[in-house]
Design a protein around this motif. Structure first.
Motif, PDB file in Angstrom:
ATOM      1  N   MET A 168      -7.949  -2.321  -2.855  1.00 20.37           N
ATOM      2  CA  MET A 168      -8.422  -1.372  -1.852  1.00 20.37           C
ATOM      3  C   MET A 168      -7.971   0.045  -2.198  1.00 20.37           C
ATOM      4  SD  MET A 168      -7.456  -0.976   2.208  1.00 20.37           S
ATOM      5  CE  MET A 168      -5.958  -0.044   1.823  1.00 20.37           C
TER       6      MET A 168
ATOM      7  N   SER B 103      -4.656  -5.348  -1.401  1.00 17.14           N
ATOM      8  CA  SER B 103      -4.131  -4.020  -1.108  1.00 17.14           C
ATOM      9  C   SER B 103      -4.276  -3.093  -2.314  1.00 17.14           C
ATOM     10  CB  SER B 103      -2.654  -4.135  -0.713  1.00 17.14           C
ATOM     11  OG  SER B 103      -1.997  -2.898  -0.779  1.00 17.14           O
TER      12      SER B 103
ATOM     13  N   THR C 231      -4.849   2.298   6.491  1.00 18.44           N
ATOM     14  CA  THR C 231      -3.954   1.143   6.623  1.00 18.44           C
ATOM     15  C   THR C 231      -3.436   1.007   8.042  1.00 18.44           C
ATOM     16  OG1 THR C 231      -3.286   1.419   4.306  1.00 18.44           O
ATOM     17  CG2 THR C 231      -1.888   0.045   5.688  1.00 18.44           C
TER      18      THR C 231
ATOM     19  N   THR D  12       0.832  -1.207   0.000  1.00 22.26           N
ATOM     20  CA  THR D  12       0.000   0.000   0.000  1.00 22.26           C
ATOM     21  C   THR D  12       0.865   1.255   0.000  1.00 22.26           C
ATOM     22  OG1 THR D  12      -1.746  -1.158   1.212  1.00 22.26           O
ATOM     23  CG2 THR D  12      -1.813   1.247   1.216  1.00 22.26           C
TER      24      THR D  12
END
Length: 645
Positions: A408, A405, A426, A263
């Motif tokens: 998202m 990830s 996160t 991320t």
């Protein structure tokens, strides 16, 4: 069953190697060629991915049909997809064939892939570059199980943490150098594509050269029949990993770290451009800082863990990740968004930007504390015959988490969430996931509590701690000076211990919770609760039968004057049922602390090197079960303790 496997008879034990530093491994052929091969592979991955991501973010017009805001996330997802599809197959291949030959095959394949990628760079052909991204993912998928199954085959257990630390450090230094090379090459408006094509091919050729020196690494299961169906084999690998609960949850823990790391890493291009109003050179600074942090944390693990698998560092790592991810969110708020993109010099001239760099470095450093012990734990507690398939299961889970990830991040971006907002989300998720994992595996949290207590307030001198066996059943017998004796021993043991403790301790809210989750065994005198006493002996027999360590304080109560109380017959009763070695131990230095019954008890001294309270844990030679009488044990423990209490 104990989750520490014994090596099968078909796999001979390696004699322990004497080494004063993990860096001595660089002088040995069993490690150095392999290290440089994996280093160059990670370097090439990042030269390619960073170069491609930078080009499509800052030179979008040259690539038709590419969305600059989501391109980096898409590249990450495509690179990871082969891990989901082919990890199960690659794990079988790594168990069935010599890992040195597989390494050379993978490096040859990399050369072919980089020829395709070079053509894509030169022609600015996005579909060809996406294909190369997928094939580089295939390359890494094939090499992943080889990479982590190779280390325990050539390093002994005391070298695993150091070896893994070097590999993790090397990987992220490779990311750092690859980021610099890829970013610098892509920044050239005229010749950047040619530079990237040439660099990627040159690194692939260098990797093939170093792979030729990797020593023979015999197959761990040469008679394995490969199941080429990736779906059924993926399910089988995950089922195999789930047989050992601690290992499986460690796999989930590592996969979550890759979720967090992916991320952040894939956000840096948009973060630099849209939040920091910075050019591609600043992206290189951000990625370099992150990589240096991971490398620093990975190297520090060996020192902090005293060259053993210290899972107490894992909760420390997860706490640090969340703390500095939240601070990165706060540091990124309210930054000016106007004007042309700034360069490195102007970026570094602002104090707020130094806070951002500090957050990135420390977040990544704590990520190193988190990941290295987990990798070493998986390697040490997995059966050697299917270790590569366990690593393949790890890669499958890693890939799944990284794809989630990316999805998202794409979804949050489409919903209008800023990059700092993604960082905060996160960090919050990391708190929730960490709490869940530690509730399922209390061993992580218990080791963390013990490690923090002991290493914050005390300096511990160990005398012959190697006599505590790393495998097999044994009874440890120690003097009882304070309420934290068990915590000190727990922190210095190379493996979990089942403590036999007074049943009244379990009535205390926090301490009772702590030792219940440590699987301590409550015991009571016969005149108070004969049934509990019998259950305690039964529990000790069951634990020893499973190859575990059991620790008992033969005095039966805390000392009131610092001197030894008379040793009781508890140890004798235990070893009469289950004859195992008995290891006498002695603690020195806890009498007089606030944790003891000293009339003038004091808190440990300040936390400063040289003035912290000093303890000693001394360990004697193991005794045969028949020789471990109360009188003999008391004499040996008294001699070990000496005059200092």
């Amino acid at each position: 069953m104990s989750d520490r496997p014994l090596p099968p008879a078909s796999l001979p034990r390696r004699a322990p190697r004497q080494s004063h530093s993990q860096f001595t491994l660089f002088g040995e052929r069993r490690f150095a060629p392999f290290f440089w091969t994996q280093f160059l592979g990670a370097l090439n991955d990042n030269v390619f991915k960073v170069g491609f991501s930078s080009l499509v973010t800052y030179q979008t017009a040259r690539f038709s049909g590419v969305d600059a805001k989501t391109a980096a996330f898409l590249i990450s997802a495509i690179f990871i997809l082969p891990f989901v599809l082919f990890s199960a197959t690659s794990g079988q291949i790594a168990d069935k064939y010599d890992k040195a030959k597989l390494t050379r095959f993978v490096k040859t394949f990399e050369i072919v892939v980089m020829l395709i990628g070079g053509a894509g760079f030169i022609t600015h052909h996005a579909p060809l570059l996406y294909l190369c991204t997928f094939l580089m993912g295939v390359h890494s998928t094939l090499f992943g199980p080889v990479k982590y199954a190779y280390l325990p085959q050539h390093l002994d257990e005391k070298e695993l943490v150091g070896g893994n630390g070097l590999v993790e450090m090397g990987t992220f230094v490779a990311i750092l150098i690859g980021t610099i090379i890829g970013g610098a090459a892509a920044a050239s408006p005229e010749h950047g594509a040619w530079w990237l094509a040439g660099m990627c091919l040159a690194v692939a050729l260098a990797g093939r050269f170093t792979s030729a020196r990797v020593p023979v690494s015999p197959a761990s299961q040469p008679d394995l029949r490969i199941n080429w169906n990736p779906i059924t084999e993926t399910w089988r690998n995950l089922s195999l990993a789930r047989q050992n609960r601690t290992v499986f949850l460690s796999l989930l823990g590592i996969s979550w770290l890759w979720f967090v790391g992916a991320t952040f890493l894939t956000s840096f291009f948009s973060y630099a451009k849209d939040v920091l109003s910075a050019n591609p050179d600043v992206v290189t600074v951000l990625l370099a800082t992150f990589s240096l942090g991971i490398g620093t944390g990975s190297l520090l693990c060996e020192r902090l863990s005293k060259r053993r698998v210290e899972i107490g560092l894992v909760p420390l790592g997860s706490i640090g990740i969340s703390v500095f991810a939240f601070d990165l969110f706060w540091a990124s708020r309210g930054l000016p968004q106007a004007g042309p993109l700034i360069g490195v010099a102007e970026f570094l001239s602002h104090a707020r930007h130094w806070r951002i760099l500090a957050d990135l470095f420390l977040l990544a450093m704590f990520g190193g504390f988190y990941s290295v012990p987990l990798y070493a734990l998986i390697q040490s507690r997995s059966q050697p015959t299917h270790r590569a398939r366990i690593i393949a299961a790890n890669n499958i889970l890693n890939a799944f988490f990284m794809i989630v990830s990316a999805l998202m991040a794409i979804g949050l971006t489409a919903a209008g969430v800023s990059i700092p907002g993604i960082f905060a989300a996160t960090a919050l998720l990391n708190v929730v996931v960490a709490a869940y994992i530690y509730s399922l595996v209390p061993e992580f949290l218990l080791r963390f509590i013990a490690w923090v207590l002991v290493h914050t307030f005390y300096r511990i001198r160990l005398v012959h701690a190697e006599r505590i066996p790393e495998q097999g059943a044994a009874v440890l017998a120690c003097n009882h000076v304070s309420y934290v004796d068990a915590v000190v021993i727990m922190a210095e043991s190379p493996r979990p211990i089942r403590f036999v403790m007074d049943y009244r301790i379990f009535r205390t809210p926090f301490v009772g919770w702590l030792f219940r989750h440590a699987k301590a065994i409550p015991i009571a005198p016969a005149h108070e609760d004969a049934a509990m006493l019998e259950r305690a002996y039964d529990s000790c027999a069951a634990a020893l039968a499973e190859g575990e360590l059991v620790c008992i304080f033969p005095e039966g109560k805390l000392t009131r004057d610092g001197e030894l109380n008379t040793f009781r017959r508890g140890v004798t009763q235990i070893v009469e049922r289950t004859p195992v070695p008995v290891i006498p131990m002695a603690l020195r230095g806890l009498w007089g602390s606030v944790f003891s019954r000293h009339a003038d008890a004091r808190f440990p001294r300040p936390i400063r090197k040289g003035v912290m309270s000093r303890l000693t844990l001394a360990v004697a030679e193991p005794l045969d079960p028949g020789a471990a009488t109360p009188e003999t044990l008391q004499r040996i423990v008294s001699d070990l303790r000496g005059a200092r209490r």
